[in-house]
Design a protein around this motif. Structure first.
Motif, PDB file in Angstrom:
ATOM      1  N   ALA A   1       3.300  15.087   0.923  1.00  0.00           N
ATOM      2  CA  ALA A   1       2.833  13.937   1.046  1.00  0.00           C
ATOM      3  C   ALA A   1       1.589  14.652  -0.009  1.00  0.00           C
ATOM      4  O   ALA A   1       1.346  13.461  -1.593  1.00  0.00           O
ATOM      5  N   TYR A   2       0.272  15.002  -0.477  1.00  0.00           N
ATOM      6  CA  TYR A   2      -0.445  15.976  -1.370  1.00  0.00           C
ATOM      7  C   TYR A   2       0.212  15.809  -3.043  1.00  0.00           C
ATOM      8  O   TYR A   2      -0.491  15.128  -3.397  1.00  0.00           O
ATOM      9  N   ALA A   3       0.868  16.606  -2.613  1.00  0.00           N
ATOM     10  CA  ALA A   3       2.409  16.780  -3.713  1.00  0.00           C
ATOM     11  C   ALA A   3       2.460  15.585  -4.822  1.00  0.00           C
ATOM     12  O   ALA A   3       2.752  15.065  -5.770  1.00  0.00           O
ATOM     13  N   ARG A   4       2.623  14.022  -3.936  1.00  0.00           N
ATOM     14  CA  ARG A   4       3.555  13.261  -4.335  1.00  0.00           C
ATOM     15  C   ARG A   4       2.688  12.483  -5.070  1.00  0.00           C
ATOM     16  O   ARG A   4       2.487  11.276  -5.819  1.00  0.00           O
ATOM     17  N   MET A   5       1.328  12.607  -4.590  1.00  0.00           N
ATOM     18  CA  MET A   5       0.479  11.622  -4.550  1.00  0.00           C
ATOM     19  C   MET A   5       0.057  10.895  -5.967  1.00  0.00           C
ATOM     20  O   MET A   5      -0.530  12.443  -7.113  1.00  0.00           O
ATOM     21  N   ASP A   6      -0.036   9.838  -6.794  1.00  0.00           N
ATOM     22  CA  ASP A   6      -1.348  10.001  -8.025  1.00  0.00           C
ATOM     23  C   ASP A   6      -2.343   9.861  -7.868  1.00  0.00           C
ATOM     24  O   ASP A   6      -2.546   8.287  -7.386  1.00  0.00           O
ATOM     25  N   VAL A   7      -3.354  11.059  -7.914  1.00  0.00           N
ATOM     26  CA  VAL A   7      -4.268  10.705  -7.940  1.00  0.00           C
ATOM     27  C   VAL A   7      -4.709   9.662  -8.784  1.00  0.00           C
ATOM     28  O   VAL A   7      -6.271   8.575  -9.093  1.00  0.00           O
ATOM     29  N   GLY A   8      -4.411   9.568 -10.175  1.00  0.00           N
ATOM     30  CA  GLY A   8      -5.355   8.581 -11.046  1.00  0.00           C
ATOM     31  C   GLY A   8      -4.826   7.027 -11.173  1.00  0.00           C
ATOM     32  O   GLY A   8      -5.439   6.333 -11.317  1.00  0.00           O
ATOM     33  N   ALA A   9      -3.158   6.417 -10.024  1.00  0.00           N
ATOM     34  CA  ALA A   9      -3.607   5.083  -9.613  1.00  0.00           C
ATOM     35  C   ALA A   9      -3.960   5.167  -9.309  1.00  0.00           C
ATOM     36  O   ALA A   9      -4.799   4.232  -8.988  1.00  0.00           O
ATOM     37  N   THR A  10      -4.570   6.134  -8.448  1.00  0.00           N
ATOM     38  CA  THR A  10      -5.336   6.213  -6.890  1.00  0.00           C
ATOM     39  C   THR A  10      -6.611   5.512  -7.233  1.00  0.00           C
ATOM     40  O   THR A  10      -7.108   4.201  -6.570  1.00  0.00           O
ATOM     41  N   LEU A  11      -7.234   5.915  -7.811  1.00  0.00           N
ATOM     42  CA  LEU A  11      -8.576   5.348  -8.562  1.00  0.00           C
ATOM     43  C   LEU A  11      -8.411   4.848  -9.091  1.00  0.00           C
ATOM     44  O   LEU A  11      -9.495   4.125  -9.214  1.00  0.00           O
ATOM     45  N   ALA A  12      -7.338   4.015 -10.306  1.00  0.00           N
ATOM     46  CA  ALA A  12      -7.443   2.615 -11.497  1.00  0.00           C
ATOM     47  C   ALA A  12      -7.473   1.532  -9.702  1.00  0.00           C
ATOM     48  O   ALA A  12      -8.021   0.432 -10.113  1.00  0.00           O
ATOM     49  N   ALA A  13      -6.784   1.977  -8.593  1.00  0.00           N
ATOM     50  CA  ALA A  13      -6.673   0.975  -7.770  1.00  0.00           C
ATOM     51  C   ALA A  13      -7.769   0.535  -7.408  1.00  0.00           C
ATOM     52  O   ALA A  13      -7.937  -0.644  -7.350  1.00  0.00           O
ATOM     53  N   ALA A  14      -8.564   1.445  -7.001  1.00  0.00           N
ATOM     54  CA  ALA A  14      -9.893   1.708  -6.348  1.00  0.00           C
ATOM     55  C   ALA A  14     -11.020   1.350  -7.130  1.00  0.00           C
ATOM     56  O   ALA A  14     -11.342  -0.128  -7.263  1.00  0.00           O
ATOM     57  N   GLN A  15     -11.183   1.213  -8.551  1.00  0.00           N
ATOM     58  CA  GLN A  15     -11.609   0.695  -9.950  1.00  0.00           C
ATOM     59  C   GLN A  15     -11.531  -1.053 -10.045  1.00  0.00           C
ATOM     60  O   GLN A  15     -12.330  -1.944  -9.763  1.00  0.00           O
ATOM     61  N   GLN A  16      -9.775  -1.263  -9.798  1.00  0.00           N
ATOM     62  CA  GLN A  16      -9.883  -2.458 -10.012  1.00  0.00           C
ATOM     63  C   GLN A  16     -10.078  -3.241  -8.540  1.00  0.00           C
ATOM     64  O   GLN A  16     -10.671  -4.983  -8.507  1.00  0.00           O
ATOM     65  N   SER A  17      -9.622  -3.236  -7.168  1.00  0.00           N
ATOM     66  CA  SER A  17     -10.558  -3.457  -6.299  1.00  0.00           C
ATOM     67  C   SER A  17     -12.135  -3.998  -6.643  1.00  0.00           C
ATOM     68  O   SER A  17     -12.786  -4.769  -5.808  1.00  0.00           O
ATOM     69  N   LEU A  18     -12.807  -2.831  -7.066  1.00  0.00           N
ATOM     70  CA  LEU A  18     -14.762  -2.838  -7.199  1.00  0.00           C
ATOM     71  C   LEU A  18     -14.117  -3.782  -7.758  1.00  0.00           C
ATOM     72  O   LEU A  18     -15.581  -4.615  -7.907  1.00  0.00           O
ATOM     73  N   ASP A  19     -13.404  -4.407  -9.425  1.00  0.00           N
ATOM     74  CA  ASP A  19     -14.278  -5.263 -10.427  1.00  0.00           C
ATOM     75  C   ASP A  19     -13.997  -6.263  -9.878  1.00  0.00           C
ATOM     76  O   ASP A  19     -14.478  -7.161 -10.009  1.00  0.00           O
ATOM     77  N   GLN A  20     -12.721  -6.582  -9.258  1.00  0.00           N
ATOM     78  CA  GLN A  20     -12.672  -8.028  -8.036  1.00  0.00           C
ATOM     79  C   GLN A  20     -13.893  -8.325  -7.088  1.00  0.00           C
ATOM     80  O   GLN A  20     -14.443  -9.457  -7.206  1.00  0.00           O
ATOM     81  N   ALA A  21     -13.823  -7.083  -6.460  1.00  0.00           N
ATOM     82  CA  ALA A  21     -15.166  -7.348  -5.593  1.00  0.00           C
ATOM     83  C   ALA A  21     -17.162  -7.710  -6.355  1.00  0.00           C
ATOM     84  O   ALA A  21     -16.903  -8.673  -6.333  1.00  0.00           O
TER      85      ALA A  21
END
Length: 133
Positions: free
Chosen positions: A17-37
């Motif tokens: 699961a860790y090998a399949r994880m896209d860290v960049g996409a996860t960070l981008a989604a987290a940044q988008q959520s923070l911007d909305q908040a």
């Protein structure tokens, strides 16, 4: 030996699961959520200026519609309110306000409800709902 076999299986699944994880996409989604908040938080804060507080006029507003946004801040619901503010002389002014509402205040924003508000005449962005009144 069943415990060690299960631990080895879980470790292998976790590594896959860790090998399949896209860290960049996860960070981008987290940044988008923070911007909305941040946008919602900025919308819920009324501009305060001690010089303008003296010119603030108290009046009432009628709730036309209340929409809960898909966000909670702590235990508070974030609600967008469509209001009609009654200015001096009976002049109606439409306004939209985003508020963080404690569960205690949710029943107070039903369509048709009247709220005590204050604002600086000619400055609709200074609209503030007076919850304590």
């Amino acid at each position: 030996m069943g415990f060690l076999k299960d631990l080895r299986t879980l470790t292998a699944q976790g590594n896959a699961a860790y090998a399949r994880m896209d860290v960049g996409a996860t960070l981008a989604a987290a940044q988008q959520s923070l911007d909305q908040a941040n946008q919602v938080m900025a919308a819920t804060v009324t501009a305060t200026d001690p010089g303008l507080d003296a010119a603030r006029v108290r009046t009432t507003a009628s709730v036309l519609d209340a929409r809960q946004l898909p966000m909670m801040i702590g235990m508070n619901a974030v609600v967008e309110l469509d209001l009609v503010v009654t200015l001096a002389g009976g002049i109606p002014m439409p306004a939209t306000r985003t508020e963080q509402l404690a569960p205690l205040h949710l029943a107070r924003v039903m369509p048709g409800a009247r709220l005590d508000v204050s604002l600086v005449p000619g400055r609709p962005e200074t609209l503030r709902i007076e919850w304590g009144a």
